[in-house]
Motif scaffolding. Structure first.
Motif, PDB file in Angstrom:
ATOM      1  N   UNK A  68       0.791  -1.218   0.000  1.00  0.00           N
ATOM      2  CA  UNK A  68       0.000   0.000   0.000  1.00  0.00           C
ATOM      3  C   UNK A  68       0.822   1.265   0.000  1.00  0.00           C
ATOM      4  N   UNK A  69       2.023   1.206  -0.574  1.00  0.00           N
ATOM      5  CA  UNK A  69       2.948   2.340  -0.531  1.00  0.00           C
ATOM      6  C   UNK A  69       3.277   2.879  -1.924  1.00  0.00           C
ATOM      7  N   UNK A  70       2.358   2.745  -2.851  1.00  0.00           N
ATOM      8  CA  UNK A  70       2.613   3.151  -4.235  1.00  0.00           C
ATOM      9  C   UNK A  70       2.950   4.628  -4.376  1.00  0.00           C
ATOM     10  N   UNK A 139      -6.842  -0.589  -4.732  1.00  0.00           N
ATOM     11  CA  UNK A 139      -6.556   0.727  -5.298  1.00  0.00           C
ATOM     12  C   UNK A 139      -7.543   1.061  -6.411  1.00  0.00           C
ATOM     13  N   UNK A 140      -7.827   0.077  -7.272  1.00  0.00           N
ATOM     14  CA  UNK A 140      -8.780   0.292  -8.360  1.00  0.00           C
ATOM     15  C   UNK A 140     -10.187   0.550  -7.813  1.00  0.00           C
ATOM     16  N   UNK A 141     -10.553  -0.140  -6.750  1.00  0.00           N
ATOM     17  CA  UNK A 141     -11.835   0.113  -6.098  1.00  0.00           C
ATOM     18  C   UNK A 141     -11.869   1.538  -5.551  1.00  0.00           C
ATOM     19  N   UNK A 142     -10.741   1.962  -4.960  1.00  0.00           N
ATOM     20  CA  UNK A 142     -10.658   3.296  -4.383  1.00  0.00           C
ATOM     21  C   UNK A 142     -10.847   4.409  -5.392  1.00  0.00           C
ATOM     22  N   UNK A 148     -14.832   2.318   0.280  1.00  0.00           N
ATOM     23  CA  UNK A 148     -14.823   0.885   0.028  1.00  0.00           C
ATOM     24  C   UNK A 148     -13.391   0.349   0.014  1.00  0.00           C
ATOM     25  N   UNK A 149     -12.465   1.151  -0.493  1.00  0.00           N
ATOM     26  CA  UNK A 149     -11.052   0.743  -0.445  1.00  0.00           C
ATOM     27  C   UNK A 149     -10.581   0.595   0.996  1.00  0.00           C
ATOM     28  N   UNK A 180      -4.671   4.163   7.045  1.00  0.00           N
ATOM     29  CA  UNK A 180      -5.933   3.585   6.566  1.00  0.00           C
ATOM     30  C   UNK A 180      -6.740   2.914   7.680  1.00  0.00           C
ATOM     31  N   UNK A 181      -6.051   2.181   8.571  1.00  0.00           N
ATOM     32  CA  UNK A 181      -6.749   1.531   9.671  1.00  0.00           C
ATOM     33  C   UNK A 181      -7.285   2.547  10.665  1.00  0.00           C
TER      34      UNK A 181
END
Length: 263
Positions: A68-70, A139-142, A148-149, A180-181
């Motif tokens: 999750x660090x893109x 990521x694509x969902x986000x 939802x992501x 995120x959490x």
């Protein structure tokens, strides 16, 4: 391929969680994903240093995305330091950063250790690619629905954290240090973002107190129970939907509001 996210809120969560395995598999098979997956699998075993990993754009992309660090793709010097210093030394950069994802990232690759890097271990590519597939899908969902992501991320990370050997306080501190959490729990527990201005001990106490009120227990270990994780997802998605402020004429909105207020 674009993920199917037909609804927002809890109804959207129920749909996407029910179709998750199929959707992730299909997304991973898309041409760009498939090429990067194949390249990582063929190449990662030859990488023995952080410098070599970071120098390869495609390997770096898969590695960072898996955790999750893109957003750190351009920060080559920073990423190399996080990896090369490892996590064995308390003074290593990954151990000093508030965002605990960097520690997981560095630990997973095993550079900066007296032992050989984990890139040489059996099954390493499979483990990283499994994370990569899920993270890329999230990521694509986000891109369609950020809440939802966040829900997808939490549904994956929270049970792992609850099942770890970490103590209760450390688990809650990990939540506080993982943006995120933290966002999911703050929303699900009805806590204001301003709580971040308190010292860490008071923040942990506030999260525990709120968890006891909402979920019946202050203990993080409760999230080893899938039903408790689902309660977390329900509270988060309902409260996030209300916070987004749909018009009162939206069908079912009044019912959603009443249901949220009961939690």
């Amino acid at each position: 391929m674009t993920p199917i996210v037909p609804l927002s809120g809890y109804a959207g969560w129920r749909f996407i969680s029910a179709s998750l395995d199929t959707q992730v598999e299909r997304y991973a098979a898309s041409p760009v994903q498939a090429r990067d997956r194949a390249y990582f699998r063929e190449t990662i075993g030859t990488v023995t240093s952080a410098e070599a990993l970071v120098a390869d754009y495609r390997l770096r992309r898969v590695a960072l995305s898996a955790f999750g660090l893109s957003d750190d793709m351009p920060n080559r010097a920073f990423v190399e330091r996080v990896l090369s210093e490892g996590t064995v030394d308390d003074d290593a950069l990954a151990n000093k950063l508030a965002d605990t994802r960097y520690r997981k990232f560095s630990e997973a690759f095993g550079f900066g250790s007296p032992l050989p890097p984990r890139t040489q271990s059996p099954g390493f590519a499979d483990r990283i690619l499994s994370r990569f597939d899920r993270q890329e899908f999230e990521t694509a969902v986000g891109a369609q629905d950020e809440d939802m992501r966040l829900a997808l991320n939490a549904s994956r990370e929270v049970p792992e954290l609850a099942q770890s050997a970490l103590g209760d306080t450390t688990a809650w501190l990990t939540v506080l240090g993982t943006p995120p959490l933290r966002s999911v729990f703050e929303t699900a527990l009805g806590l204001p973002a301003s709580i971040a201005t308190l010292d860490l001990d008071r923040q942990v106490d506030s999260f525990r107190t709120a968890a006891a009120r909402v979920f019946g227990s202050p203990d993080f270990a409760q999230f080893t129970d899938p039903d408790k994780v689902e309660d977390l997802m329900r509270n988060f998605t309902l409260r996030a939907q209300i916070s987004a402020g749909p018009p009162l004429t939206t069908p079912g909105y009044a019912a959603i509001t009443l249901l949220s207020n009961m939690t």
